[in-house]
Design an enzyme around this catalytic site. Structure first.
Site, PDB file in Angstrom:
ATOM      1  N   PRO A  10       0.791  -1.232   0.000  1.00 60.52           N
ATOM      2  CA  PRO A  10       0.000   0.000   0.000  1.00 60.52           C
ATOM      3  C   PRO A  10       0.829   1.291   0.000  1.00 60.52           C
ATOM      4  CG  PRO A  10      -0.205  -1.166   2.098  1.00 60.52           C
ATOM      5  CD  PRO A  10       0.470  -2.097   1.143  1.00 60.52           C
ATOM      6  N   ASN A  11       0.312   2.218  -0.762  1.00 60.85           N
ATOM      7  CA  ASN A  11       0.824   3.597  -0.871  1.00 60.85           C
ATOM      8  C   ASN A  11       2.094   3.716  -1.715  1.00 60.85           C
ATOM      9  OD1 ASN A  11      -1.241   4.777   0.859  1.00 60.85           O
ATOM     10  ND2 ASN A  11      -0.236   3.660   2.510  1.00 60.85           N
ATOM     11  N   ARG A  18       5.312  10.937  -2.440  1.00 64.43           N
ATOM     12  CA  ARG A  18       4.990  10.583  -1.059  1.00 64.43           C
ATOM     13  C   ARG A  18       6.229  10.768  -0.178  1.00 64.43           C
ATOM     14  NH1 ARG A  18       4.650   4.430   1.197  1.00 64.43           N
ATOM     15  NH2 ARG A  18       4.087   4.955   3.336  1.00 64.43           N
ATOM     16  N   TYR A  23      11.364   8.694   1.359  1.00 61.71           N
ATOM     17  CA  TYR A  23      11.372   7.634   0.344  1.00 61.71           C
ATOM     18  C   TYR A  23      12.099   8.015  -0.945  1.00 61.71           C
ATOM     19  CZ  TYR A  23       7.930   5.611   3.485  1.00 61.71           C
ATOM     20  OH  TYR A  23       7.301   5.097   4.590  1.00 61.71           O
ATOM     21  N   ASN A  72       8.151  -5.569  -1.276  1.00 63.07           N
ATOM     22  CA  ASN A  72       8.067  -4.450  -0.335  1.00 63.07           C
ATOM     23  C   ASN A  72       6.642  -4.457   0.227  1.00 63.07           C
ATOM     24  OD1 ASN A  72       7.946  -2.132   1.159  1.00 63.07           O
ATOM     25  ND2 ASN A  72       9.060  -0.871  -0.325  1.00 63.07           N
ATOM     26  N   ALA A  75       3.290  -0.911   4.728  1.00 62.87           N
ATOM     27  CA  ALA A  75       2.791  -0.952   6.112  1.00 62.87           C
ATOM     28  C   ALA A  75       2.329  -2.348   6.537  1.00 62.87           C
ATOM     29  CB  ALA A  75       1.665   0.059   6.293  1.00 62.87           C
ATOM     30  N   HIS A  78       4.265  -4.561   9.146  1.00 61.95           N
ATOM     31  CA  HIS A  78       4.290  -4.406  10.594  1.00 61.95           C
ATOM     32  C   HIS A  78       3.160  -5.124  11.322  1.00 61.95           C
ATOM     33  CE1 HIS A  78       7.311  -1.596   9.408  1.00 61.95           C
ATOM     34  NE2 HIS A  78       6.451  -0.799   8.809  1.00 61.95           N
ATOM     35  N   ASP A  85       1.993 -15.441   6.599  1.00 58.76           N
ATOM     36  CA  ASP A  85       1.706 -16.835   6.286  1.00 58.76           C
ATOM     37  C   ASP A  85       1.871 -17.111   4.794  1.00 58.76           C
ATOM     38  OD1 ASP A  85       1.225 -17.351   8.945  1.00 58.76           O
ATOM     39  OD2 ASP A  85      -0.960 -17.457   8.760  1.00 58.76           O
ATOM     40  N   GLU A  99      12.607  -9.508   1.268  1.00 62.16           N
ATOM     41  CA  GLU A  99      11.865  -8.343   1.792  1.00 62.16           C
ATOM     42  C   GLU A  99      12.720  -7.098   1.585  1.00 62.16           C
ATOM     43  OE1 GLU A  99      10.955  -8.714   5.962  1.00 62.16           O
ATOM     44  OE2 GLU A  99      10.466  -6.577   6.150  1.00 62.16           O
ATOM     45  N   HIS A 101      12.891  -2.642   1.779  1.00 68.05           N
ATOM     46  CA  HIS A 101      12.330  -1.351   2.182  1.00 68.05           C
ATOM     47  C   HIS A 101      13.220  -0.249   1.641  1.00 68.05           C
ATOM     48  CE1 HIS A 101       9.529  -3.342   4.871  1.00 68.05           C
ATOM     49  NE2 HIS A 101      10.540  -4.115   5.233  1.00 68.05           N
ATOM     50  N   LEU A 102      12.592   0.818   1.187  1.00 67.33           N
ATOM     51  CA  LEU A 102      13.350   1.985   0.738  1.00 67.33           C
ATOM     52  C   LEU A 102      14.029   2.654   1.924  1.00 67.33           C
ATOM     53  CD1 LEU A 102      10.312   2.920  -1.324  1.00 67.33           C
ATOM     54  CD2 LEU A 102      12.533   2.918  -2.433  1.00 67.33           C
ATOM     55  N   SER A 103      13.261   2.871   2.972  1.00 63.34           N
ATOM     56  CA  SER A 103      13.793   3.500   4.190  1.00 63.34           C
ATOM     57  C   SER A 103      14.349   2.407   5.108  1.00 63.34           C
ATOM     58  CB  SER A 103      12.679   4.261   4.910  1.00 63.34           C
ATOM     59  OG  SER A 103      11.705   3.355   5.413  1.00 63.34           O
ATOM     60  N   ARG A 108      13.277   4.541  12.359  1.00 61.55           N
ATOM     61  CA  ARG A 108      12.060   5.360  12.333  1.00 61.55           C
ATOM     62  C   ARG A 108      11.196   5.061  13.570  1.00 61.55           C
ATOM     63  NH1 ARG A 108       9.431   4.797   6.668  1.00 61.55           N
ATOM     64  NH2 ARG A 108       8.296   6.617   7.441  1.00 61.55           N
ATOM     65  N   ARG A 112       7.475   0.687  13.462  1.00 62.51           N
ATOM     66  CA  ARG A 112       8.114   0.170  12.251  1.00 62.51           C
ATOM     67  C   ARG A 112       9.275  -0.768  12.574  1.00 62.51           C
ATOM     68  NH1 ARG A 112       5.838   3.475   8.143  1.00 62.51           N
ATOM     69  NH2 ARG A 112       5.362   5.536   8.964  1.00 62.51           N
TER      70      ARG A 112
END
Ligand code: DQA
Length: 144
Positions: A10-11, A18, A23, A72, A75, A78, A85, A99, A101-103, A108, A112
């Site tokens: 999402p997002n 954003r 990011y 990625n 959210a 978390h 699963d 997995e 992540h950009l950040s 943070r 997170r």
């Protein structure tokens, strides 16, 4: 291996505008182009959804086709045990899920710092902006 699935939660369709201070300014299309430039003959199948069920369906597709995944989870990282699963059933079948992540979520907010996905992922790369995706592709290409 002739294809890599690059799944985004999402997002992430808003990348570029954003929270650019977190990011960066690269769009998801830029991420796709950067991966295609590095992938040689391997097809980059990059997708994004804001919907948990759709993301889980794509992971089921990955295990059925034995296609490695760069994920990625955004959210969902978390708190989504359903996503965890789904990742577990892919990696449990011997198909890689990296997995990304950009950040760096650990630098943070406290919420997170927990990833419910990391424990069942093949590996985790975080904090390098769009290069996190490049490093994940490198890991998949080197282990194939
Ligand atoms: C993210 C980090 C998550 O905490 C956040 O919810 C995202 C993006 C990242 O790529 O840095 O949406 O996964």
């Amino acid at each position: 291996m002739d294809r890599v699935l690059v799944l985004n939660g999402p997002n992430l369709n808003r990348l570029g505008t954003r929270e650019p201070e977190v990011y960066g300014t690269a769009t998801l299309e830029d991420v796709r182009a950067g991966l295609v430039a590095r992938a040689g003959d391997v097809e980059i199948d990059l997708r994004q959804t804001n919907d948990e069920a759709t993301l889980i369906g794509w992971l089921h597709e990955a295990v059925d086709a034995r296609t490695p995944v760069i994920l990625n989870p955004a959210a969902f990282t978390h708190y989504s045990y359903a996503l965890r699963d789904a990742v577990a059933l892919v990696t449990g079948a011997g198909v890689a899920v990296i997995e990304v992540h950009l950040s760096n979520p650990h630098a943070r907010e406290q919420f997170r710092h927990t990833s419910v996905v990391s424990g069942v992922s093949t590996g985790v790369i975080a904090g390098f902006g769009e290069k996190s995706y490049h490093l994940a592709l490198d890991a998949i290409l080197r282990s194939s």
